[in-house]
Design an enzyme around this catalytic site. Structure first.
Site, PDB file in Angstrom:
ATOM      1  N   ASP A 214       6.784  11.753  38.675  1.00 22.46           N
ATOM      2  CA  ASP A 214       7.453  10.808  37.771  1.00 22.46           C
ATOM      3  C   ASP A 214       7.931   9.626  38.601  1.00 22.46           C
ATOM      4  OD1 ASP A 214       9.019   9.412  36.005  1.00 22.46           O
ATOM      5  OD2 ASP A 214      10.233  11.112  35.367  1.00 22.46           O
ATOM      6  N   GLU A 268       7.853   6.727  28.022  1.00 21.48           N
ATOM      7  CA  GLU A 268       9.265   7.103  27.899  1.00 21.48           C
ATOM      8  C   GLU A 268      10.128   5.914  27.487  1.00 21.48           C
ATOM      9  OE1 GLU A 268      12.876   8.338  30.977  1.00 21.48           O
ATOM     10  OE2 GLU A 268      10.825   8.962  31.440  1.00 21.48           O
ATOM     11  N   ASP A 291      10.163   9.026  23.783  1.00 21.41           N
ATOM     12  CA  ASP A 291      11.430   9.745  23.654  1.00 21.41           C
ATOM     13  C   ASP A 291      11.899   9.554  22.223  1.00 21.41           C
ATOM     14  OD1 ASP A 291      14.354  10.211  23.580  1.00 21.41           O
ATOM     15  OD2 ASP A 291      14.110  10.548  25.729  1.00 21.41           O
ATOM     16  N   GLU A 338       8.208  19.152  27.519  1.00 19.67           N
ATOM     17  CA  GLU A 338       8.949  18.943  28.765  1.00 19.67           C
ATOM     18  C   GLU A 338      10.320  19.595  28.684  1.00 19.67           C
ATOM     19  OE1 GLU A 338      10.376  15.353  31.777  1.00 19.67           O
ATOM     20  OE2 GLU A 338       9.983  14.854  29.677  1.00 19.67           O
TER      21      GLU A 338
END
Length: 394
Positions: A214, A268, A291, A338
């Protein structure tokens, strides 16, 4: 009895004590030398809190119906988000039927278009939208996933995000995503350290366990390409959010340049169907990671997911606990989820939103039965011990 209407909308902030996952205090892996867009400045390199990742704080939205039912949700937005909810968005909700979610989303989005579109405004809309889904599901005495069409599998499987994939493997997770520590400003030495860490972890977990990096928007195209090429020898499954979110052209180029079989992932910090349309149509990535608390809420995630499905892309939402679990279990193109390892040393499984939420389910052996999500709404409660502050009221 008829369909209840919305009586009142309230927005709160909460800070400290781990109630905001961006503010976990000292000695937590989530704030320990993680590559960021600010790492080009040495004074902001060691700690993400030093440049202000924790300044907003959590936003809690409560929506009360005429029959007394209360739905709520948690996102990021703090005092700014609370102001937007109470002073602007509430007018599009109060008096409306709890079922009119599409209309309310549309009005919130287009009413804020002149100062919104992304960022805190969309976070606030997301929080309201998730609270509306929680409310409607509670009114119907069903879990949110039933409103979304019901589970397509019996259980969720998870990969873990944290600095210790070797421990995550022992806990039963299918993979481990590590935070990249060193960005371009740390030169060849930093790049070497990143590869060294990956090589060491590969040795610990064996060849079949997933390992990912990440990069949290911290790299440039050249560095990301070199990192991906060097990491290929150690079986890196994907390189995540390598570039700033608006660099669609860079992502498209990176995807062409990474080794065959390695995935490029991002999303994200992207928002709405229009942002994800750019990612998908420009061929920026193999897998998108919206998200649900930041992309526009559940109402928008449904649209984003359908768009991705038509492009043959997987949707694996950024870790947001129950708010994404209820969605993932209802979608074929979301085959895994996740889990953010929120324990300071990533050595145990703890609820992501602890202590703010009660009854939050966590994976057991890297898995979660669909039945763990069968309580009405999102199945969680606000912890009365957490002090909520209402900075604005309308």
């Amino acid at each position: 009895m008829g369909i209840p209407s919305i009586r009142h909308v309230r927005a709160f902030t909460v800070r400290g004590g781990g109630a905001d996952y961006h503010d976990q205090g000292k000695e937590h892996w989530i704030d320990d030398h993680i590559a960021t867009p600010m790492a080009r400045y040495p004074e902001y390199r060691q700690s993400r809190q030093s440049f202000g990742i924790n300044v907003l704080g959590s936003l809690v939205v409560e929506i009360e119906a005429s029959d007394g039912t209360v739905g709520f949700a948690v996102t990021t937005g703090g005092e700014i988000g609370a102001f937007i909810v109470e002073k602007h968005l509430a007018r599009f909700l109060e008096g409306q039927r709890v079922t009119d979610i599409e209309k309310m989303w549309d009005q919130m989005y287009f009413a804020t278009l002149y100062y919104g579109r992304k960022g805190v405004v969309i976070n606030a809309i997301s929080g309201v939208d998730l609270a509306l889904w929680d409310l409607l599901a509670k009114v119907r005495k069903e879990p949110v996933h039933q409103l979304l069409g019901g589970p397509v599998r019996d259980e969720l499987v998870f990969y873990a995000t944290g600095p210790r994939p070797d421990l995550a493997q022992q806990m039963g997770f299918i993979g481990g995503k590590m935070p990249l520590q060193h960005g371009p400003a740390e030169g060849e030495e930093g790049l070497h350290k990143n590869i060294e860490k990956l090589a060491d972890m590969r040795q610990r977990v064996g060849k079949d366990f997933w390992l990912m990096y990440d990069c949290w928007m911290s790299l440039d195209l050249n560095y990301a390409t070199r990192l991906a090429q060097a990491a290929h020898a150690h079986g890196l499954k994907w390189i995540e959010e390598a570039l700033p979110p608006d660099d669609y052209w860079g992502y498209a180029q990176l995807r062409r340049q990474v080794p065959a079989g390695m995935m490029v992932t991002t999303g994200e910090h992207e928002a709405t169907r229009w942002g994800f349309r750019l990612l998908l149509e420009m061929g920026c990535c193999d897998l998108i990671q919206p998200d649900v608390g930041w992309c526009g809420g559940m109402t928008e995630l449904i649209k984003i997911s359908a768009l991705a499905d038509a492009h043959g892309s997987m949707v694996v939402p950024h870790g947001s606990s129950v708010y994404s679990y209820h969605f993932v279990i209802t979608r074929h193109n979301s085959p895994f989820a996740e889990f953010l390892m929120m324990a300071p040393k990533a050595d145990q499984v703890v609820p992501m939103f602890n202590p703010l939420l009660l009854d939050e389910p966590v994976p057991q052996g890297g898995r979660m039965k669909a039945s763990a999500l069968d309580q009405p709404g999102f199945g969680v409660r606000l912890n009365p011990q957490c002090k909520l502050h209402r900075p604005h009221s309308h």
